[in-house]
Design a protein around this motif. Sequence first.
Motif, PDB file in Angstrom:
ATOM      1  N   LEU A   1      32.572  46.551  52.333  1.00  0.00           N
ATOM      2  CA  LEU A   1      33.533  45.793  51.535  1.00  0.00           C
ATOM      3  C   LEU A   1      33.613  46.354  50.121  1.00  0.00           C
ATOM      4  N   ALA A   2      34.735  46.135  49.489  1.00  0.00           N
ATOM      5  CA  ALA A   2      34.880  46.530  48.089  1.00  0.00           C
ATOM      6  C   ALA A   2      33.848  45.790  47.250  1.00  0.00           C
ATOM      7  N   PRO A   3      33.337  46.432  46.179  1.00  0.00           N
ATOM      8  CA  PRO A   3      32.283  45.800  45.366  1.00  0.00           C
ATOM      9  C   PRO A   3      32.623  44.392  44.903  1.00  0.00           C
ATOM     10  N   GLU A   4      33.911  44.160  44.564  1.00  0.00           N
ATOM     11  CA  GLU A   4      34.277  42.825  44.065  1.00  0.00           C
ATOM     12  C   GLU A   4      34.278  41.780  45.182  1.00  0.00           C
ATOM     13  N   GLN A   5      34.319  42.229  46.439  1.00  0.00           N
ATOM     14  CA  GLN A   5      34.310  41.285  47.560  1.00  0.00           C
ATOM     15  C   GLN A   5      32.958  41.212  48.260  1.00  0.00           C
ATOM     16  N   ARG A   6      32.054  42.117  47.935  1.00  0.00           N
ATOM     17  CA  ARG A   6      30.788  42.192  48.666  1.00  0.00           C
ATOM     18  C   ARG A   6      29.962  40.926  48.488  1.00  0.00           C
ATOM     19  N   ASN A   7      29.854  40.450  47.247  1.00  0.00           N
ATOM     20  CA  ASN A   7      29.067  39.229  47.005  1.00  0.00           C
ATOM     21  C   ASN A   7      29.679  38.030  47.711  1.00  0.00           C
ATOM     22  N   LYS A   8      31.026  37.980  47.723  1.00  0.00           N
ATOM     23  CA  LYS A   8      31.690  36.888  48.419  1.00  0.00           C
ATOM     24  C   LYS A   8      31.413  36.966  49.920  1.00  0.00           C
ATOM     25  N   GLY A   9      31.452  38.175  50.460  1.00  0.00           N
ATOM     26  CA  GLY A   9      31.183  38.350  51.878  1.00  0.00           C
ATOM     27  C   GLY A   9      29.760  37.971  52.240  1.00  0.00           C
ATOM     28  N   ILE A  10      28.805  38.365  51.389  1.00  0.00           N
ATOM     29  CA  ILE A  10      27.401  38.030  51.635  1.00  0.00           C
ATOM     30  C   ILE A  10      27.194  36.519  51.589  1.00  0.00           C
ATOM     31  N   ALA A  11      27.812  35.869  50.577  1.00  0.00           N
ATOM     32  CA  ALA A  11      27.665  34.419  50.458  1.00  0.00           C
ATOM     33  C   ALA A  11      28.275  33.703  51.654  1.00  0.00           C
ATOM     34  N   LEU A  12      29.482  34.136  52.069  1.00  0.00           N
ATOM     35  CA  LEU A  12      30.119  33.523  53.232  1.00  0.00           C
ATOM     36  C   LEU A  12      29.304  33.778  54.492  1.00  0.00           C
TER      37      LEU A  12
END
Length: 233
Positions: free
Chosen positions: A41-52
């Motif tokens: 995932l793009a860096p700006e979406q990676r944290n969101k993906g991990i949290a989800l």
Amino acid sequence: MDFVTSFADPLIWGKLFQIIALNIVLSGDNAVVIALACRALAPEQRNKGIALGAGVAVLLRVVFTVAIASLLNTPFLHIIGAGLLVWIAVKLIVEDGESDEDSITASSKLWKAVQTVAIADIVMSLDNVLAIAAVAKDSIPLLVLGLLISIPLIVLGASLITTLLTRFPILVWAGAALLGWVAGEMFDSDPWLIERFGAATLEHLHYPAAILGALLVVGLGYMLKSRQPDPAT
């Protein structure tokens, strides 16, 4: 109200600690799956993906622990689960390094990552829901609270593993092999096979089945990866 007042009982705190600790231990494989699925995932979406992904993992753990423990003795369920894990692991290898940002939007890639986590966690939760349920007994609020507290810890583990996967891509293969190992163990523990061949026989085949699962994933992944067209040509 009874559940709230029961927090004055040290035994409740002990059970809560046991659920949190047990879920951390049992979620090591979840952290690997979350990291593998979110690494592209793009860096700006990676944290969101991990949290989800972590939220999905814990939510599914709650659902399975409460509702599906009785299905663990269903014949062929572990065999089907092992096949799904092998498919997920091989898919992670084959898709490693693919850059399809032009054809897939960021939102759909995020959903795809969370979907991969969900499928893997459904399969991998089959073998550990009983352990958590045994601690919580009939206290569903205690079960849910303990698992929810575990979310930040799973996120932290997945974030660390994602960083390592980004810096050392070879670890993707190691993570996929780990999923293959789990698939082999799951296959070897299917109730139908135990009834047909006996628990003692399958116990001797535990490690060979796990090793075979890991080798199967790596072999299939390598074969399919080598057949992909070279993007440079």
